[in-house]
Design a protein around this motif. Sequence first.
Motif, mmCIF file in Angstrom:
data_model
loop_
_atom_site.group_PDB
_atom_site.id
_atom_site.type_symbol
_atom_site.label_atom_id
_atom_site.label_comp_id
_atom_site.label_asym_id
_atom_site.label_seq_id
_atom_site.Cartn_x
_atom_site.Cartn_y
_atom_site.Cartn_z
ATOM 1 N N GLY A 111 0.765 -1.235 0.000
ATOM 2 C CA GLY A 111 0.000 0.000 0.000
ATOM 3 C C GLY A 111 0.795 1.285 0.000
ATOM 4 N N ASP A 112 2.124 1.198 0.096
ATOM 5 C CA ASP A 112 2.908 2.439 0.095
ATOM 6 C C ASP A 112 4.323 2.190 -0.416
ATOM 7 N N ALA A 113 5.042 3.292 -0.626
ATOM 8 C CA ALA A 113 6.384 3.219 -1.201
ATOM 9 C C ALA A 113 7.363 2.501 -0.286
ATOM 10 N N GLU A 114 7.256 2.715 1.028
ATOM 11 C CA GLU A 114 8.182 2.071 1.968
ATOM 12 C C GLU A 114 8.050 0.549 1.916
ATOM 13 N N ALA A 115 6.820 0.059 1.944
ATOM 14 C CA ALA A 115 6.593 -1.385 1.870
ATOM 15 C C ALA A 115 7.075 -1.939 0.529
ATOM 16 N N ALA A 116 6.858 -1.178 -0.533
ATOM 17 C CA ALA A 116 7.310 -1.606 -1.858
ATOM 18 C C ALA A 116 8.834 -1.705 -1.903
ATOM 19 N N LEU A 117 9.514 -0.702 -1.366
ATOM 20 C CA LEU A 117 10.983 -0.736 -1.357
ATOM 21 C C LEU A 117 11.500 -1.941 -0.594
ATOM 22 N N ALA A 118 10.880 -2.245 0.537
ATOM 23 C CA ALA A 118 11.302 -3.408 1.324
ATOM 24 C C ALA A 118 11.155 -4.688 0.502
ATOM 25 N N ARG A 119 10.044 -4.825 -0.214
ATOM 26 C CA ARG A 119 9.837 -6.019 -1.043
ATOM 27 C C ARG A 119 10.833 -6.061 -2.200
ATOM 28 N N LEU A 120 11.071 -4.902 -2.831
ATOM 29 C CA LEU A 120 11.985 -4.859 -3.976
ATOM 30 C C LEU A 120 13.430 -5.133 -3.578
ATOM 31 N N GLU A 121 13.782 -4.804 -2.343
ATOM 32 C CA GLU A 121 15.138 -5.074 -1.873
ATOM 33 C C GLU A 121 15.349 -6.546 -1.534
ATOM 34 N N SER A 122 14.270 -7.248 -1.184
ATOM 35 C CA SER A 122 14.421 -8.628 -0.728
ATOM 36 C C SER A 122 13.896 -9.675 -1.713
ATOM 37 N N GLU A 123 13.139 -9.254 -2.722
ATOM 38 C CA GLU A 123 12.554 -10.193 -3.676
ATOM 39 C C GLU A 123 12.726 -9.655 -5.090
ATOM 40 N N ALA A 124 12.615 -10.546 -6.065
ATOM 41 C CA ALA A 124 12.717 -10.153 -7.471
ATOM 42 C C ALA A 124 11.325 -10.148 -8.098
ATOM 43 N N PHE A 125 11.048 -9.103 -8.868
ATOM 44 C CA PHE A 125 9.773 -8.975 -9.571
ATOM 45 C C PHE A 125 10.043 -8.670 -11.033
ATOM 46 N N ASP A 126 9.213 -9.229 -11.902
ATOM 47 C CA ASP A 126 9.331 -8.970 -13.337
ATOM 48 C C ASP A 126 8.698 -7.640 -13.720
ATOM 49 N N VAL A 127 7.643 -7.243 -12.982
ATOM 50 C CA VAL A 127 6.919 -6.007 -13.266
ATOM 51 C C VAL A 127 6.509 -5.359 -11.946
ATOM 52 N N VAL A 128 6.615 -4.021 -11.894
ATOM 53 C CA VAL A 128 6.114 -3.255 -10.759
ATOM 54 C C VAL A 128 5.011 -2.354 -11.302
ATOM 55 N N LEU A 129 3.777 -2.663 -10.914
ATOM 56 C CA LEU A 129 2.613 -1.862 -11.303
ATOM 57 C C LEU A 129 2.399 -0.863 -10.179
ATOM 58 N N CYS A 130 2.574 0.419 -10.464
ATOM 59 C CA CYS A 130 2.667 1.416 -9.398
ATOM 60 C C CYS A 130 1.805 2.638 -9.670
ATOM 61 N N ASP A 131 1.011 3.002 -8.674
ATOM 62 C CA ASP A 131 0.261 4.254 -8.732
ATOM 63 C C ASP A 131 1.271 5.403 -8.586
ATOM 64 N N VAL A 132 1.049 6.489 -9.276
ATOM 65 C CA VAL A 132 1.947 7.642 -9.158
ATOM 66 C C VAL A 132 1.783 8.310 -7.797
ATOM 67 N N HIS A 133 0.551 8.434 -7.335
ATOM 68 C CA HIS A 133 0.280 9.119 -6.057
ATOM 69 C C HIS A 133 0.019 8.088 -4.973
ATOM 70 N N LEU A 134 0.937 8.019 -4.002
ATOM 71 C CA LEU A 134 0.865 6.981 -2.968
ATOM 72 C C LEU A 134 0.752 7.534 -1.557
ATOM 73 N N GLY A 135 0.603 8.786 -1.385
ATOM 74 C CA GLY A 135 0.572 9.333 -0.033
ATOM 75 C C GLY A 135 1.847 10.104 0.250
ATOM 76 N N GLU A 136 2.529 9.740 1.331
ATOM 77 C CA GLU A 136 3.730 10.496 1.733
ATOM 78 C C GLU A 136 4.838 10.460 0.699
ATOM 79 N N ARG A 137 5.123 9.290 0.155
ATOM 80 C CA ARG A 137 6.132 9.163 -0.906
ATOM 81 C C ARG A 137 5.423 8.768 -2.182
ATOM 82 N N SER A 138 5.767 9.403 -3.257
ATOM 83 C CA SER A 138 5.094 9.128 -4.524
ATOM 84 C C SER A 138 5.690 7.908 -5.219
#
Length: 143
Positions: free
Chosen positions: A46-73
């Motif tokens: 649900g947010d950029a911080e959680a996404a960064l944590a997942r991207l640092e620890s797991e591999a993804f082929d595609v990141v589908l991302c909303d531009v506006h996420l709250g505190e961090r875009s």
Amino acid sequence: AGLARRAGRNDLGGAMRLLVVEDEPALRQSVSRLLQAQGWRVAGVGDAEAALARLESEAFDVVLCDVHLGERSGIDLYDAAVRCRPELASRFLFVTGDVLSHEVREFLERTGARQLSKPFELAELVDAVRQFVPLAQPAGSGR
């Protein structure tokens, strides 16, 4: 034609892995379910911080991302993710209803990132994600 086409595969022959980054829980869940129905493996955050944590620890082929996420875009997320994993630069698909904003337009032009404008049809989303199939490479390859 419908949405029931063959699922995209990464180079290892496994189902593509997608990370859905969307701050609206109902939208995140419905998009995730739709993509899972295509045979893809999907994680949602649900947010950029959680996404960064997942991207640092797991591999993804595609990141589908909303531009506006709250505190961090989504733009902040993209910049941070690409700093630590440069191969992710070509893996983002941005979803936005704000393509007219100067910041968003400038970002998309600077990065060449793909985008899907809201509102969109479900088939448009599936087709946009399928465009990443040739880019998919083995998870964690770092290349």
